[in-house]
Design an enzyme around this catalytic site. Structure first.
Site, PDB file in Angstrom:
ATOM      1  N   LYS A  49       0.841  -1.208   0.000  1.00 54.27           N
ATOM      2  CA  LYS A  49       0.000   0.000   0.000  1.00 54.27           C
ATOM      3  C   LYS A  49       0.874   1.255   0.000  1.00 54.27           C
ATOM      4  CE  LYS A  49      -3.908  -2.421   1.935  1.00 54.27           C
ATOM      5  NZ  LYS A  49      -4.598  -2.943   3.096  1.00 54.27           N
ATOM      6  N   GLN A  93      -4.902  -1.921   9.302  1.00 54.60           N
ATOM      7  CA  GLN A  93      -4.830  -3.226   8.637  1.00 54.60           C
ATOM      8  C   GLN A  93      -5.492  -4.298   9.511  1.00 54.60           C
ATOM      9  OE1 GLN A  93      -3.480  -3.760   5.446  1.00 54.60           O
ATOM     10  NE2 GLN A  93      -4.454  -5.752   5.721  1.00 54.60           N
ATOM     11  N   ASP A 116     -11.265   2.694   3.752  1.00 54.23           N
ATOM     12  CA  ASP A 116     -11.641   1.291   3.536  1.00 54.23           C
ATOM     13  C   ASP A 116     -13.162   1.137   3.448  1.00 54.23           C
ATOM     14  OD1 ASP A 116      -9.642  -0.580   3.161  1.00 54.23           O
ATOM     15  OD2 ASP A 116      -9.147  -0.746   5.299  1.00 54.23           O
TER      16      ASP A 116
END
Ligand code: NAP
Length: 283
Positions: A49, A93, A116
């Protein structure tokens, strides 16, 4: 075969061009990535990422916290990032190490920085079809379909898997695109027959080569979300690619299908976040 790697490159090029425009206006989009613990797969995702951000000119910060991090410490970090001006997007994460409450962490992220799209507010917006941020993996799949000129409208769409990250939002996006959607899961009866009705079949199960040739209607579009390991430890998908490829009209490979698209959509969401936080229109 749908080449997700090539299509994601096109998206990244357009994101890079947008970043240039924003920078010319004095806005540098910024993403904070939070990693807790030592899970090797999570470590790889986070590193990728960051590389993706650098490749399109997005500023990124990494916060690697030890396995022993407490819920309070993690929430405090998220709150600090919520108010940090240089950070437009926050990504924690998942999965978090045992003992940490993921739901509470997600709820603490400012919904305007929730790239997200996991915060309940953003999930609700996906449900009503008024998305602020698109869920990365399902949105990447919709881009793939769009790129290949495949419209879900009026089609029988079957999604195997009902996770909050993939299955459920995938079903919603297909529904918003006027597909007729069935969601299957581990308690579904007659799975094979249901799958054989699908014009568009999305597999998000997490089991190597789960979708076999006898589950696929000739000419179906088959999208493989799985990131699994086969008997030799080699990366493979949820679809038995070797045997399904000749039956499907379109199919995504693993690797090189959905994965790169998920990564590209995170970058798009970070741009969206920067625009929203700077009072700009988002289309
Ligand atoms: P998950 O949370 O484990 O969900 C798996 C789903 O599959 C569950 O809904 C489960 O049903 C269903 N399932 C399990 N066994 C089944 C069976 N025998 N028949 C029918 N349904 C069954 O996984 P996830 O997070 O959605 O991820 C799915 C896969 O996609 C994994 O391989 C993951 O690594 C991969 N993934 C890839 C990307 C990417 O960018 N390429 C992104 C995210 C995830 P129940 O709900 O009944 O348990």
């Amino acid at each position: 075969m749908i080449d997700g790697k090539a299509i994601s490159k096109e998206i990244k090029a357009s994101v890079a061009a947008e970043v240039e425009k924003l920078k010319a206006m004095g806005i540098t989009p910024g993403l904070a990535v939070v990693l807790v613990g030592n899970d090797p797969a999570s470590r790889t995702y986070v590193t990728n990422k960051e590389k993706d951000c650098a490749s399109v000119g997005i500023y990124s910060e990494e916060y690697a916290l030890p396995e022993t991090t407490t819920q309070k410490e993690l929430l405090e970090l998220v709150q600090t990032l919520n108010s940090k001006k240089t950070i437009n997007g926050i990504l924690v994460q998942l999965p978090l190490p045992a003992g940490l409450n993921e739901e509470e962490v997600i709820k603490t992220i400012n919904p305007l920085k929730d790239v997200d799209a996991f915060h309940p507010e953003n999930v609700g917006r996906i449900m009503i079809g008024n998305c602020r941020f698109l869920p990365c993996t399902p949105a990447g799949i919709m881009e793939l379909l769009h790129h290949e000129g495949i419209s879900p409208e009026g089609k029988r769409c079957v999604v195997i898997g009902r996770s909050n990250i993939v299955g459920k939002p995938m079903a919603m996006l297909l529904l918003h695109a006027n597909g007729t959607v069935t969601i299957c899961h581990s308690k579904t009866r007659g799975l094979k027959e249901i799958c054989r009705e699908a014009d568009i079949l999305v597999a998000a199960v997490g089991k190597p080569k789960f979708v076999t040739a006898d589950m696929v209607k000739p000419g179906a579009v088959v999208i493989d979300v799985g990131m699994d390991r086969d008997e030799n430890g080699k990366l493979c998908g949820d679809v038995d690619f070797a045997n399904v490829e000749s039956i499907a009209s379109y199919i995504t490979p693993v690797p090189g299908g959905v994965g790169p698209m998920t990564r590209a959509m995170l970058l798009k969401n970070t741009i969206t976040a920067a625009k929203i936080q700077n009072g700009m229109d988002v289309i």
